[in-house]
Design an enzyme around this catalytic site. Sequence first.
Site, PDB file in Angstrom:
ATOM      1  N   VAL A 247      83.300  -1.881  10.412  1.00 43.94           N
ATOM      2  CA  VAL A 247      82.660  -2.240  11.583  1.00 43.94           C
ATOM      3  C   VAL A 247      82.392  -3.706  11.722  1.00 43.94           C
ATOM      4  O   VAL A 247      82.335  -4.263  12.839  1.00 43.94           O
ATOM      5  CB  VAL A 247      81.148  -1.539  11.500  1.00 43.94           C
ATOM      6  CG1 VAL A 247      80.290  -1.830  12.596  1.00 43.94           C
ATOM      7  CG2 VAL A 247      81.502   0.199  11.599  1.00 43.94           C
TER       8      VAL A 247
ATOM      9  N   TYR B  91      73.173   9.299  -1.054  1.00 41.72           N
ATOM     10  CA  TYR B  91      73.564   8.498   0.064  1.00 41.72           C
ATOM     11  C   TYR B  91      72.745   8.815   1.333  1.00 41.72           C
ATOM     12  O   TYR B  91      72.254   7.731   1.956  1.00 41.72           O
ATOM     13  CB  TYR B  91      75.167   8.506   0.310  1.00 41.72           C
ATOM     14  CG  TYR B  91      75.536   7.880   1.713  1.00 41.72           C
ATOM     15  CD1 TYR B  91      75.480   6.428   1.816  1.00 41.72           C
ATOM     16  CD2 TYR B  91      76.028   8.537   2.632  1.00 41.72           C
ATOM     17  CE1 TYR B  91      75.905   5.820   2.740  1.00 41.72           C
ATOM     18  CE2 TYR B  91      76.336   8.024   3.812  1.00 41.72           C
ATOM     19  CZ  TYR B  91      76.489   6.786   3.879  1.00 41.72           C
ATOM     20  OH  TYR B  91      76.954   6.069   4.894  1.00 41.72           O
TER      21      TYR B  91
ATOM     22  N   ASP C  17      75.835  10.399   9.683  1.00 41.26           N
ATOM     23  CA  ASP C  17      75.795  11.916   9.808  1.00 41.26           C
ATOM     24  C   ASP C  17      75.051  12.545   8.771  1.00 41.26           C
ATOM     25  O   ASP C  17      74.738  13.791   8.696  1.00 41.26           O
ATOM     26  CB  ASP C  17      77.150  12.461  10.202  1.00 41.26           C
ATOM     27  CG  ASP C  17      78.213  12.109   9.216  1.00 41.26           C
ATOM     28  OD1 ASP C  17      78.518  10.994   9.024  1.00 41.26           O
ATOM     29  OD2 ASP C  17      78.889  13.152   8.817  1.00 41.26           O
TER      30      ASP C  17
ATOM     31  N   ASP D 178      72.907 -10.709  -0.508  1.00 45.66           N
ATOM     32  CA  ASP D 178      73.080  -9.993  -1.357  1.00 45.66           C
ATOM     33  C   ASP D 178      72.142  -8.729  -1.056  1.00 45.66           C
ATOM     34  O   ASP D 178      70.698  -8.725  -1.666  1.00 45.66           O
ATOM     35  CB  ASP D 178      72.907 -10.626  -2.924  1.00 45.66           C
ATOM     36  CG  ASP D 178      72.975  -9.620  -4.042  1.00 45.66           C
ATOM     37  OD1 ASP D 178      73.491  -8.373  -3.702  1.00 45.66           O
ATOM     38  OD2 ASP D 178      72.818  -9.748  -5.216  1.00 45.66           O
TER      39      ASP D 178
ATOM     40  N   GLY E  25      83.282  -5.653   6.231  1.00 46.36           N
ATOM     41  CA  GLY E  25      83.446  -4.341   6.298  1.00 46.36           C
ATOM     42  C   GLY E  25      84.106  -3.854   7.527  1.00 46.36           C
ATOM     43  O   GLY E  25      84.613  -4.737   8.220  1.00 46.36           O
TER      44      GLY E  25
ATOM     45  N   THR F  25      78.079   2.430   0.602  1.00 44.82           N
ATOM     46  CA  THR F  25      78.800   3.707   1.295  1.00 44.82           C
ATOM     47  C   THR F  25      79.608   4.393   0.259  1.00 44.82           C
ATOM     48  O   THR F  25      80.262   5.402   0.584  1.00 44.82           O
ATOM     49  CB  THR F  25      79.761   3.246   2.371  1.00 44.82           C
ATOM     50  OG1 THR F  25      80.703   2.086   1.866  1.00 44.82           O
ATOM     51  CG2 THR F  25      79.075   2.472   3.335  1.00 44.82           C
TER      52      THR F  25
END
Length: 297
Positions: A12, A134, A111, A45, A10, A71
């Site tokens: 990050v 989410y 956030d 996984d 990813g 995400t």
Amino acid sequence: MTILVFGGNGQVGQELLRSLAPLGDVVATTRSGVLPDGSACEVADFNQPDSLVALLDRLQPSTVVNAAAYTAVDKAEQDVDAAFRANAEAPGVIARWCAHAGVPFVHYSTDYVFDGEGTAPYREDQRTAPLGVYGTSKRDGEEAVRAAGGRHLIFRTAWVYASHGANFLRTMLRVGAERDALRVVADQIGTPTPAALIADVTTQALQYSGALSGTWHLTASGQTSWHGFAEAIFAEALARGVLAKVPSVEAIASSEYPTPAKRPSWSVLDNRKLQQDFEIVLPSWQVGLKRVIGEIA
């Protein structure tokens, strides 16, 4: 020491592999067992949370950093079980293993745990009220990590982007090169935060002598709208020669760009606690943007 990084492919995660390297042996995982550069890594996984225990038992890491998550904000509204497995159940499994083993666990949140109805930057101790699947799954993940009882560092961040991966900046550069005009939402306010900043601050926090545990807001400083971010991207890209010309950017309301999941209209996080606790200065979002465009240039 062995540092295990979940989600090494990813935005990050890739930056963590760079920033954590001086601290020890960094072991990456992805769901496929392959990193973006084609090299092999461990398989993890998050759709099967209980399977992670065997991996942790085998590797016996001295620090665990979880940069893996579900995400796809809009898709999560339909794919509820998968979102909760990845964002709530899996972090809980890892956090319990870490608590039992006595090793620190770094976990990233968002956030989206807030409802976006605020008018001042959100503090860490304010009530969470996620708007969709989410955000709720990420909120439940935070709670699972805390409930495990071990040393944990939960970093809430927002509007993450990098010179690699799928993100708003790269989309703007691609679409901006193809079109003369764009329409971008102007009534959602937040702080664009480079993945590299998140990774670098994580590394600094792990080296900090205080051995702190808790929740912090990790974003760049300042605030803007998606429209303001787009205009800044184009101005910097033009100045650095990344784009030969830039489109006009029309400001629109969120109601003109409906999505399955409702986005928080106010996503500004108060990052003063992190700066005070770890003696870190977080740069403005504009400084971060210049650095990322510089990498692309």
